[in-house]
Design an enzyme around this catalytic site. Sequence first.
Site, PDB file in Angstrom:
ATOM      1  N   ARG A  53       0.821  -1.216   0.000  1.00 59.53           N
ATOM      2  CA  ARG A  53       0.000   0.000   0.000  1.00 59.53           C
ATOM      3  C   ARG A  53       0.856   1.267   0.000  1.00 59.53           C
ATOM      4  O   ARG A  53       0.338   2.367  -0.174  1.00 59.53           O
ATOM      5  CB  ARG A  53      -0.946  -0.003   1.194  1.00 59.53           C
ATOM      6  CG  ARG A  53      -1.988  -1.112   1.085  1.00 59.53           C
ATOM      7  CD  ARG A  53      -3.012  -1.037   2.204  1.00 59.53           C
ATOM      8  NE  ARG A  53      -2.653  -0.095   3.231  1.00 59.53           N
ATOM      9  CZ  ARG A  53      -2.751  -0.313   4.543  1.00 59.53           C
ATOM     10  NH1 ARG A  53      -3.225  -1.433   4.983  1.00 59.53           N
ATOM     11  NH2 ARG A  53      -2.400   0.604   5.419  1.00 59.53           N
ATOM     12  N   ASN A  54       2.162   1.124   0.190  1.00 60.37           N
ATOM     13  CA  ASN A  54       3.058   2.276   0.135  1.00 60.37           C
ATOM     14  C   ASN A  54       3.217   2.671  -1.332  1.00 60.37           C
ATOM     15  O   ASN A  54       3.420   1.822  -2.192  1.00 60.37           O
ATOM     16  CB  ASN A  54       4.406   1.916   0.762  1.00 60.37           C
ATOM     17  CG  ASN A  54       5.278   3.121   0.998  1.00 60.37           C
ATOM     18  OD1 ASN A  54       5.598   3.847   0.058  1.00 60.37           O
ATOM     19  ND2 ASN A  54       5.674   3.339   2.232  1.00 60.37           N
ATOM     20  N   HIS A  55       3.142   3.956  -1.611  1.00 58.53           N
ATOM     21  CA  HIS A  55       3.210   4.443  -2.992  1.00 58.53           C
ATOM     22  C   HIS A  55       4.624   4.565  -3.557  1.00 58.53           C
ATOM     23  O   HIS A  55       4.795   4.892  -4.732  1.00 58.53           O
ATOM     24  CB  HIS A  55       2.531   5.810  -3.094  1.00 58.53           C
ATOM     25  CG  HIS A  55       1.050   5.758  -2.995  1.00 58.53           C
ATOM     26  ND1 HIS A  55       0.286   6.863  -2.696  1.00 58.53           N
ATOM     27  CD2 HIS A  55       0.163   4.751  -3.161  1.00 58.53           C
ATOM     28  CE1 HIS A  55      -0.982   6.538  -2.679  1.00 58.53           C
ATOM     29  NE2 HIS A  55      -1.080   5.251  -2.954  1.00 58.53           N
ATOM     30  N   PHE A  56       5.653   4.333  -2.745  1.00 56.61           N
ATOM     31  CA  PHE A  56       7.021   4.614  -3.169  1.00 56.61           C
ATOM     32  C   PHE A  56       7.378   3.968  -4.514  1.00 56.61           C
ATOM     33  O   PHE A  56       7.809   4.646  -5.442  1.00 56.61           O
ATOM     34  CB  PHE A  56       8.027   4.175  -2.096  1.00 56.61           C
ATOM     35  CG  PHE A  56       9.440   4.518  -2.447  1.00 56.61           C
ATOM     36  CD1 PHE A  56       9.934   5.792  -2.214  1.00 56.61           C
ATOM     37  CD2 PHE A  56      10.283   3.588  -3.047  1.00 56.61           C
ATOM     38  CE1 PHE A  56      11.238   6.130  -2.553  1.00 56.61           C
ATOM     39  CE2 PHE A  56      11.584   3.914  -3.394  1.00 56.61           C
ATOM     40  CZ  PHE A  56      12.058   5.183  -3.146  1.00 56.61           C
TER      41      PHE A  56
ATOM     42  N   THR B 292       5.186   8.652   1.507  1.00 58.11           N
ATOM     43  CA  THR B 292       4.496   7.678   0.664  1.00 58.11           C
ATOM     44  C   THR B 292       3.831   6.587   1.497  1.00 58.11           C
ATOM     45  O   THR B 292       3.216   5.676   0.953  1.00 58.11           O
ATOM     46  CB  THR B 292       5.476   7.029  -0.329  1.00 58.11           C
ATOM     47  OG1 THR B 292       6.516   6.361   0.401  1.00 58.11           O
ATOM     48  CG2 THR B 292       6.057   8.067  -1.277  1.00 58.11           C
TER      49      THR B 292
END
Length: 175
Positions: free
Chosen positions: A39-42, A144
Amino acid sequence: MALIHSFPPAAAHDAHTLILGSMPGDASLRAGEYYANPRNHFWKILGTLVGAGPDLPYPARLDKLTGAGFALWDVLQSCERHGSLDSSIISSSITPNDFVTFLAAHPGVRRIFFNGSAAETAFRRFVTPALPALSCSLHRLPSTSPANARFTLQHHLEAWQILCPASSGAQGSST
């Protein structure tokens, strides 16, 4: 509470830009990979910017990232923390990473970007006083992390395009 440790830096000798988090979250620590929480956008952001997307195997993502002149690391070498939230880090347990040695080994680094305010705050508090002279520009970007739910992927992309100024105009950034 156990002491947790960050990862070694991912960096080529010719890095020009350093991206810093604070400390890997639980999912990352379990996986042994930066930004492992899906779920982290990085990695979605870096996929768009330099082709280091989450669809690639982790080593290939790091190769794309470092091949584009980016280094990736965390401000903290170790700390005590319950869970993944930066707000749960016990300040008295913090040991920062060795940026004097890192920056000496990577003299081309001219820009440092912080993935969120916790990374920037920790850097300014625990690292900056130990640096003889910092010739890098410092920039905070929105975290993020999934905990930063008010930022959609599109908002993150717009903010993070500053990493690759040449691509900003092509993608219609509104910064």
